[in-house]
Write a protein that holds these residues in place. Structure first.
Motif, PDB file in Angstrom:
ATOM      1  N   GLY B 373       0.809  -1.240   0.000  1.00 21.76           N
ATOM      2  CA  GLY B 373       0.000   0.000   0.000  1.00 21.76           C
ATOM      3  C   GLY B 373       0.828   1.269   0.000  1.00 21.76           C
ATOM      4  O   GLY B 373       0.328   2.351   0.299  1.00 21.76           O
ATOM      5  N   ASP B 376       0.187   4.541  -4.339  1.00 22.63           N
ATOM      6  CA  ASP B 376      -1.249   4.707  -4.591  1.00 22.63           C
ATOM      7  C   ASP B 376      -1.537   4.323  -6.044  1.00 22.63           C
ATOM      8  O   ASP B 376      -0.820   4.774  -6.937  1.00 22.63           O
ATOM      9  N   GLU B 379      -1.464   7.165  -8.482  1.00 22.69           N
ATOM     10  CA  GLU B 379      -0.244   7.931  -8.741  1.00 22.69           C
ATOM     11  C   GLU B 379       0.321   7.617 -10.122  1.00 22.69           C
ATOM     12  O   GLU B 379       0.374   6.463 -10.536  1.00 22.69           O
TER      13      GLU B 379
END
Lengths: 433, 433
Positions: B373, B376, B379
């Motif tokens: 995680g 993102d 992104e």
């Protein structure tokens, strides 16, 4: 894909038919490669009037930095071809090699760094797989001497196509690894390339696969024309005086010629008499033999050479290559394995370009032609380097020397340096004797 | 060279001094790399006001298709640098890899096909050897984990410079061959890179050679900034949200950062918070360890990893890399040898890009960060692939399967195809269990 998107991604096609090179019979633009009437090879035919209207130097220069800047000259309909940066490889002004050989204006067209798999095959495969998708194929395949397998497997992976490649079982390790890594199905055939090729023709008839160099061959081979276009553009929109290129099937040679002629025909460059010289390895030189003996037919041979990527004993386009060499006042010459290795080393030492055996063959033939007075020192000469040396390392292993092994200490280094300088002096003195 | 020519080939220099990264002391632009006062590393300082006036997006786009389009940002005076087509490698939109990982906008900056020797080192060497010639060196040298030796030997051959390279004696065969072929002097040091590096520092002091990554290091390392410039330009003059790059000495990482900052500072791109994540191999992860433990110093390690091009146990720019990862809210992560091999295969199967162990490390760290995680999915992420898989074939040998060996007959092919499909089904069923 919706119909609207399909319309958007389809361009005004400038190619209009498949046409037999022998009898001129025309066919629909589907997956086929042999004339049903005379068994001659099929080639893509274009609407050159449309091309003349559609293309300018400026429109090409505004295109992508890849072969797809010449898309109107290539047999695909889509505006979104598979573009992995293939083409527009450097045209290197080879001053140090030129001085060594006694030439004045020598250029290397360096496809040893073509993308993505470091040979000119990325050009033909980018075109063939783009066309394969248009024709609805989901599995692509090829008969390969190595580089084609690398390229088909890599670009198929990128495009999400299933892939099965056929290679002779005795290929160089780098070419096998450079295929397996992309996870295609790899068939290693216990036989030479010509046997692999025959098998693939049978498979093409029984499975619904797109063989890039069999049933898709008319589209595929057009990709090589970009090696002509690029040289013309990179020389400032003019043709060279003389080119030297390797001959395997002979296709590359004929397509560079076609590329130059097309650029003249549509008015992109001024007409010029370009001499075409071809390079073969002595251990597989059916085209050079036919040329030397003044024949207009090629007698197949059993290949035995380190230049495995050129080891096609029954070359499909051999007679067309001979015709071009003759009518342009060029030559076709062959060199032996030792000369091939020397050619690889000469190019690396003078220009910092590490090519495979095919490139060594081409450089060695260049040298032979210069020494025989068959290339004028004043001619602007372009040599086509078609593949990378990292794939055929075993060919030069044992011929490049060894590193000097030292301890991580200054005195160990100084002693080794002194030894190597003494050796160099000795070699120099021997060379003078 | 006449004085007139000299004047013509000299440009208005935008770099003005060498400056200590620690104490700020400034030095003349000669061959030196360590501050005489505090022993900090020296870096090239520019006149950014002059740069702002001199450079626009248009002036860059009108430049050559190589790193030299950014010449005003590079520490050379000449208008005729050594240009062998280095740089402007593809920024590939990696849709198939993105889908596999669960990302939306993933790009590969593919220096596995950089010219001429297929790694990002061609960037730094092109700059270092151009500067070396300006400073009057006739022999160039380096301490290398392999790629740098390839690049220095090749570009020195092209430029006609004498060359002596130093490598650890246990390098991969492809990297040794890929150096020897250019006929430099090659010293294989029985020790690891850090010992090679120490020896070279001594040699640099006793011989008048230009060591690209020692006394020429301030100039050399600036070449890596082009990996920042190119990504910004190729994304349409904007910065990405997140980058993932390998860490060996740490220099590459810090120079991509510097490249982005400079483009913001001179107004070529809008400012943006870019997260910087670094990748190391577990068997040589001094920077990742320091990062994990919250230290601001790096403890040297003895490398033991298949990622030999990243095997620097005492990384010169480690602390600067940590600083950047922290202040940009990035990460530094490491992966083991099995994960590195899986990373090489994943990139090849999804994108048709064959990278070396360093690239496998970077892809594996990308995957690890996504799964944790720490990236993102929304992104825009750029992954730097820095070298070619043909040079480290032994690393994946035994992990890519074997070709299916068949006779050149249709029934032999059909049986092999059936076997391979059965195997695939079995693997698929096992994967479901």
């Amino acid at each position: 894909m919706t119909q609207a998107t399909q319309l958007q991604t389809k361009s005004a096609a400038t190619f209009r038919a498949l046409k037999c090179k022998e009898c001129g019979e025309e066919y629909e633009l589907k997956a086929m490669h042999v004339c049903e009437f005379c068994f001659g090879p099929l080639e893509v035919a274009y609407d050159y009037d449309a091309l003349r209207r559609a293309v300018t130097r400026e429109s090409i220069q505004a295109g992508p930095h890849s072969i797809w800047r010449y898309r109107p000259f290539l047999p695909v309909e889509t505006n979104q071809p598979i573009d992995v940066g293939t083409g527009l490889t450097p045209l290197v002004q080879a001053n140090r090699l030129a001085r060594r050989l006694g030439l004045k204006k020598l250029y290397i067209k360096n496809d040893a760094v073509n993308m993505p798999t470091l040979s000119f095959k990325d050009r033909v495969v980018s075109v063939a797989l783009t066309r394969a998708k248009e024709l609805g194929f989901t599995t692509v395949s090829c008969a390969s001497t190595g580089n084609l397998a690398n390229s088909t497997a890599a670009i198929a992976a990128h495009a999400g196509l299933d892939c099965c490649v056929f290679i002779p079982a005795d290929l160089e390790a780098g070419k096998v690894m450079g295929t397996l890594i992309y996870s295609p199905t790899v068939m290693a055939v216990q036989g030479n390339y010509d046997q692999v090729n025959r098998l693939c023709s049978e498979v093409a008839n029984t499975h619904g696969w797109g063989f890039v160099n069999i049933n898709l061959r008319p589209y595929y081979s057009e990709g090589s024309k970009t090696l002509g276009y690029e040289v013309a553009e990179q020389l400032g929109w003019q043709l060279p005086d003389h080119i030297v290129a390797p001959l395997a099937s002979g296709s590359l040679f004929t397509k560079i010629y076609k590329g130059f002629r097309e650029f003249v025909d549509v008015g992109l460059v001024a007409d010029k008499h370009v001499r075409f010289s071809g390079a073969q390895a002595e251990g597989c030189s059916p085209i050079a033999q036919a040329y030397r003996e003044g024949r207009d037919f090629v007698t197949p041979v059993k290949p035995s050479t380190i230049a495995k990527s050129l080891a096609i004993g029954n070359p499909a386009d051999g007679v067309y290559a001979i015709d071009i060499a003759r009518k342009t006042n060029g030559n076709i010459e062959s060199v032996n394995d030792a000369e091939i290795i020397a050619g690889i080393k000469l190019l690396a030492e003078t220009e910092g370009i590490f090519t495979e055996t095919a490139g060594g063959t081409t450089v060695a033939v260049l040298q032979k032609l210069v020494e025989a007075g068959k290339i004028d020192p004043d001619e602007t000469t372009v040599v086509y380097i078609t593949g990378n040396g990292l794939k055929t390392q075993e060919a030069v292993q044992g011929y490049v020397g060894e590193p000097l092994t030292i301890e991580p200490k200054l005195d160990s280094f100084e002693r080794a340096l002194e030894r190597s300088r003494t050796l160099e002096r000795l070699e120099w003195q021997q060379a003078l004797v």
